[in-house]
Design an enzyme around this catalytic site. Structure first.
Site, PDB file in Angstrom:
ATOM      1  N   HIS A   7     -10.220  -2.291  11.875  1.00  0.00           N
ATOM      2  CA  HIS A   7      -9.115  -3.107  11.345  1.00  0.00           C
ATOM      3  C   HIS A   7      -8.780  -4.194  12.369  1.00  0.00           C
ATOM      4  O   HIS A   7      -7.714  -4.179  12.979  1.00  0.00           O
ATOM      5  CB  HIS A   7      -7.903  -2.191  11.077  1.00  0.00           C
ATOM      6  CG  HIS A   7      -6.784  -2.835  10.328  1.00  0.00           C
ATOM      7  ND1 HIS A   7      -5.481  -2.385  10.425  1.00  0.00           N
ATOM      8  CD2 HIS A   7      -6.753  -3.867   9.462  1.00  0.00           C
ATOM      9  CE1 HIS A   7      -4.709  -3.131   9.651  1.00  0.00           C
ATOM     10  NE2 HIS A   7      -5.451  -4.027   9.057  1.00  0.00           N
TER      11      HIS A   7
ATOM     12  N   ARG B 248       2.372 -12.226  -0.310  1.00  0.00           N
ATOM     13  CA  ARG B 248       1.093 -12.618   0.309  1.00  0.00           C
ATOM     14  C   ARG B 248       0.480 -13.831  -0.369  1.00  0.00           C
ATOM     15  O   ARG B 248       0.805 -14.160  -1.499  1.00  0.00           O
ATOM     16  CB  ARG B 248       0.107 -11.448   0.200  1.00  0.00           C
ATOM     17  CG  ARG B 248       0.624 -10.170   0.887  1.00  0.00           C
ATOM     18  CD  ARG B 248      -0.361  -9.580   1.812  1.00  0.00           C
ATOM     19  NE  ARG B 248       0.247  -8.559   2.648  1.00  0.00           N
ATOM     20  CZ  ARG B 248      -0.288  -8.132   3.798  1.00  0.00           C
ATOM     21  NH1 ARG B 248      -1.407  -8.653   4.233  1.00  0.00           N
ATOM     22  NH2 ARG B 248       0.305  -7.212   4.515  1.00  0.00           N
TER      23      ARG B 248
ATOM     24  N   ARG C  53       0.850  -1.193   0.000  1.00  0.00           N
ATOM     25  CA  ARG C  53       0.000   0.000   0.000  1.00  0.00           C
ATOM     26  C   ARG C  53       0.885   1.242   0.000  1.00  0.00           C
ATOM     27  O   ARG C  53       1.955   1.276   0.592  1.00  0.00           O
ATOM     28  CB  ARG C  53      -0.899   0.032   1.234  1.00  0.00           C
ATOM     29  CG  ARG C  53      -2.104  -0.884   1.165  1.00  0.00           C
ATOM     30  CD  ARG C  53      -2.958  -0.761   2.399  1.00  0.00           C
ATOM     31  NE  ARG C  53      -2.264  -1.168   3.602  1.00  0.00           N
ATOM     32  CZ  ARG C  53      -1.694  -0.343   4.473  1.00  0.00           C
ATOM     33  NH1 ARG C  53      -1.781   0.963   4.316  1.00  0.00           N
ATOM     34  NH2 ARG C  53      -1.059  -0.823   5.522  1.00  0.00           N
TER      35      ARG C  53
ATOM     36  N   LYS D  16      -9.480  -2.401   1.964  1.00  0.00           N
ATOM     37  CA  LYS D  16      -9.256  -1.240   2.818  1.00  0.00           C
ATOM     38  C   LYS D  16     -10.091  -0.033   2.370  1.00  0.00           C
ATOM     39  O   LYS D  16     -10.568   0.752   3.181  1.00  0.00           O
ATOM     40  CB  LYS D  16      -7.772  -0.886   2.883  1.00  0.00           C
ATOM     41  CG  LYS D  16      -6.920  -2.019   3.485  1.00  0.00           C
ATOM     42  CD  LYS D  16      -7.364  -2.314   4.874  1.00  0.00           C
ATOM     43  CE  LYS D  16      -6.859  -3.574   5.538  1.00  0.00           C
ATOM     44  NZ  LYS D  16      -5.523  -3.996   5.493  1.00  0.00           N
TER      45      LYS D  16
ATOM     46  N   SER E 121      -0.929  -3.246  10.359  1.00  0.00           N
ATOM     47  CA  SER E 121      -0.576  -4.174   9.287  1.00  0.00           C
ATOM     48  C   SER E 121       0.701  -4.933   9.616  1.00  0.00           C
ATOM     49  O   SER E 121       1.668  -4.355  10.115  1.00  0.00           O
ATOM     50  CB  SER E 121      -0.398  -3.399   7.988  1.00  0.00           C
ATOM     51  OG  SER E 121      -1.576  -2.691   7.697  1.00  0.00           O
TER      52      SER E 121
ATOM     53  N   CYS F 198       1.270  -7.092  11.925  1.00  0.00           N
ATOM     54  CA  CYS F 198       1.574  -7.186  13.363  1.00  0.00           C
ATOM     55  C   CYS F 198       0.855  -8.356  14.034  1.00  0.00           C
ATOM     56  O   CYS F 198       0.710  -8.376  15.259  1.00  0.00           O
ATOM     57  CB  CYS F 198       1.250  -5.882  14.061  1.00  0.00           C
ATOM     58  SG  CYS F 198       2.374  -4.556  13.593  1.00  0.00           S
TER      59      CYS F 198
ATOM     60  N   TYR G 244      -1.679  -3.453  -6.651  1.00  0.00           N
ATOM     61  CA  TYR G 244      -1.360  -4.222  -5.450  1.00  0.00           C
ATOM     62  C   TYR G 244      -2.442  -4.193  -4.369  1.00  0.00           C
ATOM     63  O   TYR G 244      -2.930  -3.113  -4.002  1.00  0.00           O
ATOM     64  CB  TYR G 244      -0.047  -3.737  -4.822  1.00  0.00           C
ATOM     65  CG  TYR G 244       0.404  -4.715  -3.781  1.00  0.00           C
ATOM     66  CD1 TYR G 244       1.128  -5.846  -4.150  1.00  0.00           C
ATOM     67  CD2 TYR G 244       0.011  -4.582  -2.464  1.00  0.00           C
ATOM     68  CE1 TYR G 244       1.481  -6.791  -3.215  1.00  0.00           C
ATOM     69  CE2 TYR G 244       0.356  -5.531  -1.515  1.00  0.00           C
ATOM     70  CZ  TYR G 244       1.095  -6.637  -1.905  1.00  0.00           C
ATOM     71  OH  TYR G 244       1.409  -7.577  -0.978  1.00  0.00           O
TER      72      TYR G 244
ATOM     73  N   ASP H 250      -8.828  -9.668   9.444  1.00  0.00           N
ATOM     74  CA  ASP H 250      -8.354  -8.321   9.105  1.00  0.00           C
ATOM     75  C   ASP H 250      -9.358  -7.210   9.415  1.00  0.00           C
ATOM     76  O   ASP H 250      -8.959  -6.144   9.852  1.00  0.00           O
ATOM     77  CB  ASP H 250      -7.973  -8.267   7.618  1.00  0.00           C
ATOM     78  CG  ASP H 250      -7.041  -7.102   7.268  1.00  0.00           C
ATOM     79  OD1 ASP H 250      -6.048  -6.901   7.992  1.00  0.00           O
ATOM     80  OD2 ASP H 250      -7.304  -6.404   6.281  1.00  0.00           O
TER      81      ASP H 250
HETATM   82  P1  GTP Z   1      -1.945  -7.531   7.648  1.00  0.00           P
HETATM   83  O1  GTP Z   1      -2.481  -8.602   6.763  1.00  0.00           O
HETATM   84  O2  GTP Z   1      -0.912  -6.692   6.978  1.00  0.00           O
HETATM   85  O3  GTP Z   1      -3.004  -6.681   8.247  1.00  0.00           O
HETATM   86  O4  GTP Z   1      -1.089  -8.264   8.823  1.00  0.00           O
HETATM   87  P2  GTP Z   1      -1.497  -9.111  10.119  1.00  0.00           P
HETATM   88  O5  GTP Z   1      -1.766  -8.195  11.246  1.00  0.00           O
HETATM   89  O6  GTP Z   1      -2.537 -10.103   9.784  1.00  0.00           O
HETATM   90  O7  GTP Z   1      -0.129  -9.859  10.469  1.00  0.00           O
HETATM   91  P3  GTP Z   1       0.287 -11.406  10.331  1.00  0.00           P
HETATM   92  O8  GTP Z   1      -0.484 -12.290  11.252  1.00  0.00           O
HETATM   93  O9  GTP Z   1       0.281 -11.777   8.906  1.00  0.00           O
HETATM   94  O10 GTP Z   1       1.789 -11.349  10.862  1.00  0.00           O
HETATM   95  C1  GTP Z   1       2.759 -10.514  10.298  1.00  0.00           C
HETATM   96  C2  GTP Z   1       4.152 -10.963  10.679  1.00  0.00           C
HETATM   97  O11 GTP Z   1       4.288 -10.998  12.097  1.00  0.00           O
HETATM   98  C3  GTP Z   1       4.473 -12.366  10.172  1.00  0.00           C
HETATM   99  O12 GTP Z   1       5.774 -12.388   9.673  1.00  0.00           O
HETATM  100  C4  GTP Z   1       4.361 -13.228  11.406  1.00  0.00           C
HETATM  101  O13 GTP Z   1       5.183 -14.343  11.361  1.00  0.00           O
HETATM  102  C5  GTP Z   1       4.727 -12.270  12.536  1.00  0.00           C
HETATM  103  N1  GTP Z   1       4.028 -12.622  13.800  1.00  0.00           N
HETATM  104  C6  GTP Z   1       2.703 -12.885  13.950  1.00  0.00           C
HETATM  105  N2  GTP Z   1       2.398 -13.216  15.220  1.00  0.00           N
HETATM  106  C7  GTP Z   1       3.563 -13.171  15.909  1.00  0.00           C
HETATM  107  C8  GTP Z   1       3.922 -13.423  17.284  1.00  0.00           C
HETATM  108  O14 GTP Z   1       3.090 -13.771  18.125  1.00  0.00           O
HETATM  109  N3  GTP Z   1       5.232 -13.234  17.614  1.00  0.00           N
HETATM  110  C9  GTP Z   1       6.177 -12.860  16.693  1.00  0.00           C
HETATM  111  N4  GTP Z   1       7.425 -12.706  17.105  1.00  0.00           N
HETATM  112  N5  GTP Z   1       5.882 -12.635  15.391  1.00  0.00           N
HETATM  113  C10 GTP Z   1       4.599 -12.778  15.007  1.00  0.00           C
HETATM  114  C1  SPV Z   2      -2.723  -4.381   5.443  1.00  0.00           C
HETATM  115  O1  SPV Z   2      -1.780  -3.733   4.969  1.00  0.00           O
HETATM  116  O2  SPV Z   2      -3.238  -4.096   6.558  1.00  0.00           O
HETATM  117  C2  SPV Z   2      -3.269  -5.545   4.711  1.00  0.00           C
HETATM  118  C3  SPV Z   2      -2.807  -5.767   3.340  1.00  0.00           C
HETATM  119  O3  SPV Z   2      -4.109  -6.247   5.234  1.00  0.00           O
HETATM  120  S1  SPV Z   2      -3.562  -4.725   2.194  1.00  0.00           S
HETATM  121  O4  SPV Z   2      -4.673  -5.445   1.578  1.00  0.00           O
HETATM  122  O5  SPV Z   2      -2.566  -4.392   1.187  1.00  0.00           O
HETATM  123  O6  SPV Z   2      -4.083  -3.545   2.845  1.00  0.00           O
HETATM  124 MN    MN Z   3      -4.593  -5.507   7.386  1.00  0.00          MN
END
Ligand code: GTP
Ligand code: SPV
Ligand code: MN
Length: 586
Positions: A224, A364, A67, A204, A246, A248, A195, A273
């Site tokens: 979110h 992704r 984004r 979003k 994002s 996290c 993207y 999400d």
């Molecule tokens: P968006 O799709 O961008 O909104 O992201 P999200 O909030 O769904 O994050 P996601 O669960 O995909 O995790 C993002 C990154 O953080 C990945 O590389 C995970 O491996 C890492 N991660 C997730 N949970 C944990 C955790 O509990 N501890 C650690 N150290 N890393 C984590």
């Molecule tokens: C984020 O960035 O919080 C996502 C991926 O979930 S996107 O669809 O690119 O916004």
């Molecule tokens: Mn997200």
């Protein structure tokens, strides 16, 4: 008489001059045709049909991998309605600028009409959107991410009750890229990017930016957050939302395989999400997931961190910007096993270790929600699921403890409004910079964030039983730079404590920022973690928090007199509690 949708399609056709217009019905046959077209032109690569049937790899333009918040605008008539945290442009000016990029942009291209429903087909809270796009990749992804095609047309009929979203790849020049939102018209225009969140306009752009504007007016919330159900040993399920910025940890938490399975604690997934929350007649907030699939971060995903999604992505999945092995399988950093030799990296080039990452850090997978083994049987419930807790959280190497509980709803809104997190690869820009990201909505709130805070305060009063509010940080680091908490499936231990707090059982210790688990209150059975590490994880350092308090004051100043008085009060009370502790320690 042409319908409002037909009129708009006609109007856009005149502007963008596509060679043909295809109305999508969402059928499997149509999807197959889109896929074959993309394989033919090389924008999809077939993956191993034995181990990854019906799975494809897409490589985006290397200048278009996340984004782009800098060119994302909220175009309200009044600048003050977009607020100090959004980029603003006057609607007329924005349209004039973007029209130049849209004019004739679909020449020799197909324009797809994608009708879609956000939310379960039978839910009164679901909404219809229509995206017009010249990107087949967008069509393929929208079919996974939303209820797309005939069902949406049936729901819409000849009505004008839909959110129009116009999207074109344009010439892909980053200088010609604009992601525009016109909340007063409930209209989206996006040009110059193919993207994720820039181009899948149901995600979003609609489900958060436009929806948050609608929710403010109509008395609900668009957030979110993931939605999960925590099943206890008696079989009772408690539902929670978690708002993390994002990349996290939302997807991972929503699909977690619990480390306390043998004690009877399991996690079920409703969403990973976005949540739309409505007050129920019983005084409880109910959440639906507007999405139908997961657009998840690939790096770091493996059979330990997220076994559910590893199972899910072995069929019917689109991968974006991952690497591909000799055997035609997708690969990314942090996957199981060693690093394969002979890979093609995300740019389509032969990979060597000296090239760094083989997969892009924001690569992704797009996978149908129902394919995760953890999907809740309430995923399609029209009324949604009752929410008992809202969890805020971010990525903070220092400062924030593993978990704390807000004192009440108003304090919880303050906690959400002041949360901070280190930036990630999900958006372009510097990585690892700490920024305030209120409710993880900084890039996604479609109106003045001060009004958004007021809306949160108001919603708490509108429901008799507002959710309990917590804050977590899975990312605290020790002096060696390593994460102190094991994370992933072990996070259930923190959820279990929250459940006990909700039920009035869990023990807590008061600190100036909120309640942390009392010694021994977190279930650490079977986890090899020292008391010293736990102390570091739960530590609230008044001196460090005094600095945080100052930073929050500066952040609040941005909003001027529009900031709700309640948040000033909470800020002041935090300052007083910190002072008392500092004096007591002297
Ligand atoms: P968006 O799709 O961008 O909104 O992201 P999200 O909030 O769904 O994050 P996601 O669960 O995909 O995790 C993002 C990154 O953080 C990945 O590389 C995970 O491996 C890492 N991660 C997730 N949970 C944990 C955790 O509990 N501890 C650690 N150290 N890393 C984590
Ligand atoms: C984020 O960035 O919080 C996502 C991926 O979930 S996107 O669809 O690119 O916004
Ligand atoms: Mn997200």
């Amino acid at each position: 008489m042409p319908t409002p949708l037909e009129n708009w399609v006609e109007e856009v056709s005149r502007l963008t001059t596509p060679k043909e217009v295809v109305w999508c019905d969402g059928s499997a046959r149509e999807y197959q045709k889109i896929v074959e077209g993309m394989l033919g032109e090389g924008s999809f690569v077939n993956l191993n049909s034995q181990t990854y049937p019906n799975c494809y790899l897409h490589r985006s333009n290397p200048n278009d991998v996340a984004r782009t918040e800098g060119v994302t605008f909220i175009c309200t008539r009044q600048k003050s309605d977009a607020g100090p945290t959004n980029n603003w442009m006057a609607p007329e000016e924005a349209k004039k600028k973007a029209e130049v990029f849209f004019r004739g942009a679909m020449k020799n291209r197909t324009m797809y009409v994608i009708p879609y429903i956000l939310g379960p087909e039978k839910s009164p809270y679901s909404k219809v959107g229509v995206e017009l796009t010249d990107s087949a990749y967008v069509v393929a992804n929208m079919r996974i991410m939303s209820r797309m095609g005939k069902a949406a047309m049936d729901r819409l009929g000849s009505s004008d009750d839909f959110v129009p979203g116009l999207h074109s790849l344009g010439d892909m020049d980053p200088q010609h890229r604009m992601i525009l939102h016109f909340p007063e018209e409930k209209l989206i225009w996006s040009v110059g990017s193919g993207y994720g969140g820039n181009a899948l306009l149901g995600k979003k752009c609609f489900a958060l930016r436009i929806a948050s504007w609608m929710a403010h007016r109509e008395g609900w919330m668009a957030e979110h957050t993931l939605i999960l159900g925590l099943e206890d040993p008696s079989g009772k399920t408690t539902y929670m939302c978690a708002a993390f910025p994002s990349a996290c940890g939302k997807t991972n938490l929503a699909m977690m395989v619990s480390a306390l399975e043998n004690e009877g604690y399991r996690v079920k997934t409703i969403g990973d999400d976005i949540a739309w929350l409505h007050p129920g007649k019983d005084g409880i907030l109910y959440a639906i997931n507007p999405e139908n699939g997961f657009f998840g971060v690939a790096p770091g995903t493996n059979s330990k961190t997220n076994p559910n999604v590893m199972t899910a992505v072995h069929r019917n999945t689109v991968f974006t910007n991952v690497a591909i092995t000799n055997d035609g399988e997708p690969w990314w950093e942090g996957m199981d096993g060693g690093v394969p030799t002979n890979m093609i990296d995300w740019k389509g080039e032969k990979w060597t270790p000296s090239k760094g990452n083989a997969a892009h850090p924001n690569s992704r997978y797009t996978v149908p929600a129902t394919q995760t083994p953890s999907i809740s049987k309430h995923f399609e419930d029209p009324e949604g699921v009752p929410i008992s807790a809202i969890i805020f959280g971010g990525r903070r190497a220092k400062v924030a403890p593993l978990v704390f509980e807000a004192r009440d709803w108003q304090h919880g809104v303050f906690v959400g409004a002041t949360m901070a997190s280190e930036t990630t690869a999900a958006a372009t820009g510097a990585l690892g910079v700490t920024r305030r990201d209120p409710m993880a909505m900084l890039p996604f709130c479609g109106y003045n964030m001060a009004d958004y805070f007021q809306h949160w305060l108001d919603m708490g009063k509108r429901v008799a039983k507002p959710p309990r509010i917590f804050h977590v940080n899975w990312f605290r680091k020790g002096d060696d730079g390593k994460f102190l908490w094991p994370g992933y499936g072990e996070n259930v231990r923190v959820l279990k404590w929250m459940l006990e707090r909700i039920e009035g059982r869990g023990a807590a210790t008061e600190t100036p920022i909120g309640n942390v688990p009392a010694a021994g209150a977190l279930d650490l059975k079977g986890l090899n973690i020292s008391d010293e590490t736990m102390q570091k994880l739960l530590n609230v350092d008044p001196a460090v928090w005094a600095d945080e308090h100052d930073a929050i004051g500066k952040f609040f100043d941005k909003f001027g007199s529009r900031l709700p008085e309640e948040l000033h009060q909470e800020h002041e009370k935090l300052g007083q509690r910190l002072q008392r502790v500092a004096v007591a320690q002297k």
